[in-house]
Design a protein around this motif. Structure first.
Motif, PDB file in Angstrom:
ATOM      1  N   LEU A  76       5.271 -42.022  -2.190  1.00 49.90           N
ATOM      2  CA  LEU A  76       6.125 -43.207  -1.997  1.00 49.90           C
ATOM      3  C   LEU A  76       7.533 -42.950  -2.541  1.00 49.90           C
ATOM      4  CD1 LEU A  76       3.557 -46.029  -2.798  1.00 49.90           C
ATOM      5  CD2 LEU A  76       4.514 -45.451  -0.563  1.00 49.90           C
ATOM      6  N   LEU A  77       7.630 -42.229  -3.641  1.00 47.10           N
ATOM      7  CA  LEU A  77       8.954 -41.866  -4.168  1.00 47.10           C
ATOM      8  C   LEU A  77       9.631 -40.840  -3.255  1.00 47.10           C
ATOM      9  CD1 LEU A  77       8.573 -41.540  -8.053  1.00 47.10           C
ATOM     10  CD2 LEU A  77       9.707 -43.346  -6.772  1.00 47.10           C
ATOM     11  N   LYS A  78       8.842 -39.878  -2.784  1.00 48.56           N
ATOM     12  CA  LYS A  78       9.384 -38.831  -1.919  1.00 48.56           C
ATOM     13  C   LYS A  78       9.980 -39.440  -0.644  1.00 48.56           C
ATOM     14  CE  LYS A  78       8.302 -34.311   0.054  1.00 48.56           C
ATOM     15  NZ  LYS A  78       7.247 -33.375   0.485  1.00 48.56           N
ATOM     16  N   GLU A  79       9.307 -40.458  -0.096  1.00 48.94           N
ATOM     17  CA  GLU A  79       9.813 -41.146   1.104  1.00 48.94           C
ATOM     18  C   GLU A  79      11.193 -41.753   0.872  1.00 48.94           C
ATOM     19  OE1 GLU A  79       6.974 -44.045   2.521  1.00 48.94           O
ATOM     20  OE2 GLU A  79       6.175 -42.617   3.974  1.00 48.94           O
ATOM     21  N   GLU A  80      11.468 -42.090  -0.396  1.00 45.02           N
ATOM     22  CA  GLU A  80      12.764 -42.686  -0.758  1.00 45.02           C
ATOM     23  C   GLU A  80      13.788 -41.617  -1.135  1.00 45.02           C
ATOM     24  OE1 GLU A  80      13.636 -45.916  -0.618  1.00 45.02           O
ATOM     25  OE2 GLU A  80      11.661 -46.454   0.168  1.00 45.02           O
ATOM     26  N   GLY A  81      13.394 -40.346  -0.988  1.00 45.16           N
ATOM     27  CA  GLY A  81      14.305 -39.247  -1.330  1.00 45.16           C
ATOM     28  C   GLY A  81      14.386 -38.969  -2.821  1.00 45.16           C
ATOM     29  N   ILE A  82      13.433 -39.509  -3.585  1.00 47.63           N
ATOM     30  CA  ILE A  82      13.425 -39.285  -5.037  1.00 47.63           C
ATOM     31  C   ILE A  82      12.418 -38.170  -5.326  1.00 47.63           C
ATOM     32  CG2 ILE A  82      13.008 -40.325  -7.311  1.00 47.63           C
ATOM     33  CD1 ILE A  82      13.617 -43.068  -5.878  1.00 47.63           C
TER      34      ILE A  82
END
Length: 313
Positions: A76-82
């Motif tokens: 979920l963080l990766k989807e936000e570019g984090i």
């Protein structure tokens, strides 16, 4: 802003209901839980969401449950570019870190940690092993207490969590004697932990041997970002080294304090804990209060972390 580390939860952080809010609100999280169910051949998602607690606390369920929740938070963080510059996980959490580093496929990891849980539980008969936390006593003093209690059986330092918290592990009588000695040496607190096996001590070597055979069948790829090993507190990327350290990790002490200090040395000043609970964030603050800690375990904490990174980058 310095570098960012993602930290992944270990066993003991689980609670009934973990991950349910994320799976209901985010398609990506829901898919991760579905993949875990499919890989394991039973609904670990139901055990996470609805319990019962006794079933969730069984090591063979706890380990895949925490890994699944942690990895859902990660994606979920990766989807936000984090994304992190470096990753680490406490014991079991190291497998979640390896998934984040693309060294292990999620489905392989979830199957391996279930087997790992079974092997760890089988290594020492129930009731023969124990673990305990000693708070407020220096590392050398804890090691000395273990040495003095070893006439009662095996007892070793298992987790160096923070400057004032060390966990010991071994035979019940030896652990109990260590606590008595630690209190005499001036420990602020010395308490038995509610665990089902003496993790991270030499009694678990048979589990490591079984795990080795399981890892032989598992595709471990080079890590795309550094993973800080529990065993060495050093960055590792090479598949052969990763495998060797995962085998050793079962019966070796977790150098958590050293791992956090290593990441700080690499330029990390922000630590994001992923998965159930906030135990790792608490340890980071005990190691160095100046470090920033955040966590993701549900929709609210996810929104807070996304907001933090949008405001700081």
């Amino acid at each position: 802003m310095g570098k960012v580390a993602f930290l992944f939860a270990g066993q003991g952080a689980q609670y009934v209901g973990m991950g349910m809010d994320l799976a209901k609100n985010f398609e990506r999280a829901k898919k991760i839980f579905e993949k875990a169910d499919e890989a394991l051949g039973y609904r670990i998602s139901d055990i996470c969401f609805y319990g019962p607690e006794e079933k969730l606390k069984e090591t063979a369920n706890t380990q895949p449950a925490i890994l699944t929740h942690s990895v859902a938070c990660y994606f979920l963080l990766k989807e936000e570019g984090i994304v992190p510059d470096v990753v680490a996980g406490l014991s079991l959490g190291e497998y979640s870190a390896l998934v984040a580093a693309e060294s292990l496929d999620f489905e392989d990891a979830v199957r391996v940690v279930r087997k790992r849980g079974i092997y760890m539980q089988e290594a020492v008969p129930l009731g023969e092993g124990a673990m305990a936390a000693i708070i407020g006593l220096a590392r050398q003093e804890v090691l000395k207490a273990c040495e003095l209690a070893s006439d009662e059986g095996v007892v070793e330092a298992a987790n160096f969590n923070s400057p004032d918290q060390i966990v010991v592990s071994g035979h019940v009588k030896a652990v109990e004697k260590t606590l008595k000695i630690a209190k005499e040496k001036g420990a602020k607190k010395a308490v038995m932990l509610p665990v089902s096996a003496p993790f991270h001590c030499s009694l678990l070597k048979p589990a490591g041997e079984k795990l080795e055979k399981e890892l032989e069948k598992t595709n471990i790829k080079p890590a795309k970002i550094p993973v800080i090993s529990n065993v060495t507190a050093e960055a590792v990327k090479d598949p052969a080294a990763i495998k060797e350290l995962l085998i050793k990790q079962v019966s070796s002490p977790v150098l958590w304090e050293d791992s956090i200090l290593k990441m700080k040395e690499l330029g990390v000043d922000t630590f994001v804990e992923l998965g159930p609970g906030r135990a790792l964030s608490g340890m980071v603050k005990k190691i160095d209060r100046s470090l920033t800690t955040l966590n993701v375990e549900d929709s609210e904490s996810l929104a807070n972390v996304i907001s933090y990174f949008r405001g700081n980058r």
